[in-house]
Design an enzyme around this catalytic site. Structure first.
Site, mmCIF file in Angstrom:
data_model
loop_
_atom_site.group_PDB
_atom_site.id
_atom_site.type_symbol
_atom_site.label_atom_id
_atom_site.label_comp_id
_atom_site.label_asym_id
_atom_site.label_seq_id
_atom_site.Cartn_x
_atom_site.Cartn_y
_atom_site.Cartn_z
ATOM 1 N N ASP A 182 0.979 -1.033 0.014
ATOM 2 C CA ASP A 182 -0.027 -0.013 -0.040
ATOM 3 C C ASP A 182 0.899 1.171 -0.040
ATOM 4 O O ASP A 182 1.732 1.552 0.956
ATOM 5 C CB ASP A 182 -0.962 -0.005 1.134
ATOM 6 C CG ASP A 182 -2.011 1.162 1.187
ATOM 7 O OD1 ASP A 182 -1.631 2.043 0.907
ATOM 8 O OD2 ASP A 182 -3.081 0.786 1.653
ATOM 9 N N HIS A 183 1.034 1.954 -1.102
ATOM 10 C CA HIS A 183 1.973 2.841 -1.365
ATOM 11 C C HIS A 183 1.789 4.015 -0.326
ATOM 12 O O HIS A 183 2.957 4.880 0.144
ATOM 13 C CB HIS A 183 2.199 3.517 -2.813
ATOM 14 C CG HIS A 183 1.171 4.432 -3.065
ATOM 15 N ND1 HIS A 183 0.086 3.854 -3.568
ATOM 16 C CD2 HIS A 183 1.321 5.616 -3.225
ATOM 17 C CE1 HIS A 183 -0.653 5.192 -3.946
ATOM 18 N NE2 HIS A 183 0.010 6.081 -3.910
ATOM 19 N N HIS A 245 -5.581 2.829 1.367
ATOM 20 C CA HIS A 245 -4.876 4.012 1.762
ATOM 21 C C HIS A 245 -5.548 4.809 2.939
ATOM 22 O O HIS A 245 -4.661 5.039 3.845
ATOM 23 C CB HIS A 245 -4.762 4.967 0.535
ATOM 24 C CG HIS A 245 -4.307 4.555 -0.742
ATOM 25 N ND1 HIS A 245 -3.370 3.582 -0.846
ATOM 26 C CD2 HIS A 245 -4.267 4.760 -2.108
ATOM 27 C CE1 HIS A 245 -2.894 2.919 -2.184
ATOM 28 N NE2 HIS A 245 -3.647 3.866 -2.663
HETATM 29 C C1 BG6 Z 1 -4.017 4.717 -6.317
HETATM 30 C C2 BG6 Z 1 -5.188 4.773 -6.845
HETATM 31 O O1 BG6 Z 1 -3.727 3.779 -5.401
HETATM 32 O O2 BG6 Z 1 -3.471 5.766 -5.432
HETATM 33 C C3 BG6 Z 1 -5.185 6.283 -7.701
HETATM 34 O O3 BG6 Z 1 -5.551 3.689 -7.694
HETATM 35 C C4 BG6 Z 1 -4.881 7.232 -7.021
HETATM 36 O O4 BG6 Z 1 -6.790 6.427 -8.321
HETATM 37 C C5 BG6 Z 1 -3.580 6.873 -6.387
HETATM 38 O O5 BG6 Z 1 -4.619 8.304 -8.073
HETATM 39 C C6 BG6 Z 1 -3.142 8.244 -5.439
HETATM 40 O O6 BG6 Z 1 -1.962 8.301 -4.992
HETATM 41 P P1 BG6 Z 1 -1.115 9.369 -4.505
HETATM 42 O O7 BG6 Z 1 0.140 8.830 -3.954
HETATM 43 O O8 BG6 Z 1 -0.850 10.235 -5.650
HETATM 44 O O9 BG6 Z 1 -1.808 10.144 -3.552
#
Ligand code: BG6
Length: 510
Positions: A182-183, A245
């Protein structure tokens, strides 16, 4: 200490590998964080040689930061990259090609049969690739090497599919070797939430129902769904952003102190938190959850398509591109404290932040002097992105006659702690998987617990199609109904920063 190993990416010709993975590993290489024996094997269905793969992913890749690298470093890194052209990821015959390439690489680089397999393929393959890896013995390499599996999101589509996926993968890999990515957990500011809370003595006594009025978490994006309409329409904001997230961010904000900084202690507390989320079901769904869909509007960037005009989206789609939730955590610490979570595409700015609003003083002795003193002034704003940092807002006396109170803030920028840039989430997460540290990865049981919370809402929407999908103009903060979630607390509503101000490279959100 990182063992020598080979990182294998399935889905290597895809966007994620080009934009994030190869560049993240390059950063680790530049900072000397890779083991001295290391290689990178891409596998996908595009017909390419090693040379073509290197050209595409290194020399022609605009996402690779070569600004502070020498040509020698770039060439050395390129030499670590290899490619396996396979036609079916789930076919053991094709995985024999991967195994053959790994044997060749081990021989050449002296890597001792330790492998990380990264699944960056369509999710329908997440249960099949581990089975095929097991067929050819790669889940349990010969000679005592280790084998780890990184699985990209989405992990499941609902509780049932997530449970099945857990069961399937666990047939071939131990839970300790499964890394569900989960980044958001790789973002420095999300990790910093734990440090802020548990490395300081003075936040924790306030961090509970006695002093916290509400918690809000916002993840706003300026972009629409773009070319991802096909994928997104099946997902929607709740599955795409909240289940993973934003619930993870909430867990960091609200969990109980872990007994230590190790993976088990932290992940046990997160699981407990997910289990304490009060389910939102039945009539409560219409009252506590607002869904929306952006419609065409003019923004600074020009006229934007509405969601229903996007490529790959059915004209009668009811998929939400925005969701706002009011929920509660049923435990001693948070009983009765409303938690507000919202996320949306096509909002006015790219921003992820947590706002902790503290309760007002019991008596407002300066209230008559200044209206500002009436509002919920004491807020801690934790900026996850952009310009990572945090600001504490409180009232101060304006110099001069009387007692005029003005809201001021103390603002800290995470950037000030480091000479260089704050590391990208994927750098940190890949390095942790290389080290065998799963702390920042989601554990199987907590993924399922998070799905259970989200599933109740999805079920409600499915069974009550009359629950409205509110329109909101592209470029706005979402439907009005989301503001109504705050009942009659006008001053303590969503924080919608009006604009971003940059001064001397510093930034604040008004
Ligand atoms: C991804 C989603 O996991 O996270 C995308 O699938 C979203 O739809 C993205 O745009 C958002 O990540 P960050 O790091 O740019 O907030």
């Amino acid at each position: 200490m990182v063992d020598p190993h080979v990182l294998v990416i399935f889905g290597a010709s895809g966007d994620l590998n080009t934009r994030k993975l190869v560049p993240a590993v390059f950063e680790l290489y530049k900072f000397g964080l890779l083991p001295d024996k290391f290689a990178f094997l891409g596998a996908s269905r595009t017909d390419m040689t090693d040379e073509e793969f290197r050209q595409r992913l290194i020399y022609d890749n605009e996402h690779l930061d070569t600004s502070n690298a020498t040509q020698e470093q770039i060439d050395d890194y390129a030499k670590m990259l290899y490619y396996a052209d396979i036609s079916d990821y789930a076919n053991p015959e094709d995985l024999k090609i991967v195994r053959g390439r790994l044997e060749e690489i081990d021989e050449k680089h002296g890597t001792p049969g330790n492998y990380i397999f990264y699944l960056s393929t369509p999710p329908s393959l997440y249960d099949k690739i581990p089975a095929a890896l097991a067929e050819v013995g790669l889940n349990n390499p010969k000679g005592g090497g280790w084998s780890r599996l990184i699985v990209e999101k989405p992990f499941g589509y609902d509780t049932e599919s997530a449970e099945k996926l857990n069961d399937k993968i666990q047939e071939y890999f131990d839970e300790d070797d499964i890394y569900r990515i989960d980044h958001y957990l790789g973002k420095e500011t999300v990790q910093n939430l734990l440090v802020t809370r548990f490395a300081n003595g003075f936040f924790e006594p306030l961090w509970n129902r006695n002093y916290v009025h509400s918690i809000q978490i916002t993840a706003a994006e300026t972009v629409g769904v773009g070319s991802r309409g096909g994928y997104y329409d099946d997902s929607g904001a709740l599955r795409d952003m909240v289940q993973n997230h934003l619930l993870q961010v909430l867990a960091h904000v609200a969990m109980e102190p872990p007994i230590g900084p190790d993976a088990k202690s932290i992940r046990d507390e997160k699981l407990k938190l997910f289990r304490s989320l009060r389910p939102i079901e039945g009539d409560d769904i219409a009252k506590n959850v607002v869904r929306g869909q952006y419609v065409s509007a003019k923004t600074e960037a020009g006229l934007q398509n509405g969601y229903l005009e996007e490529e790959g989206v059915p004209k009668d789609s009811k998929t939400e591109t925005y969701v706002a939730i009011k929920c509660y955590i049923d435990n001693w610490r948070w009983a009765g404290v409303p938690i507000y979570i919202r996320t949306g595409k096509h909002m006015p700015m790219k921003l992820t932040e947590v706002v902790i609003t503290f309760t007002n003083p019991p008596q407002r002795i300066f209230a008559e002097m200044d209206d500002e003193a009436l509002s919920c002034d004491n807020r801690l704003i934790i900026r996850i992105t952009p310009k990572e940092g945090m600001a504490l807002e409180f009232g101060m006396k304006v110099p001069g006659e009387g007692f005029r109170v003005k809201n001021v803030d103390m603002d800290f920028f995470y950037q000030d702690l480091t000479q260089g840039d704050v590391p990208e989430a994927y750098e940190r997460l890949l390095l942790d998987a290389m080290k065998g540290d799963p702390t920042l990865y989601a554990r199987g049981d907590s993924v399922v617990a998070a799905w259970k919370f989200v599933d109740g809402i999805l079920e409600g929407w499915k069974n009550n199609p009359d629950i409205p999908v509110h329109d909101y103009p592209a470029g706005s903060w979402g439907p009005q109904a989301a503001t109504d979630l705050w009942d009659n607390c006008e001053e303590c509503s969503w924080r919608n920063p009006a604009e971003a101000v940059f001064e001397n490279d510093k930034y604040s959100l008004l």
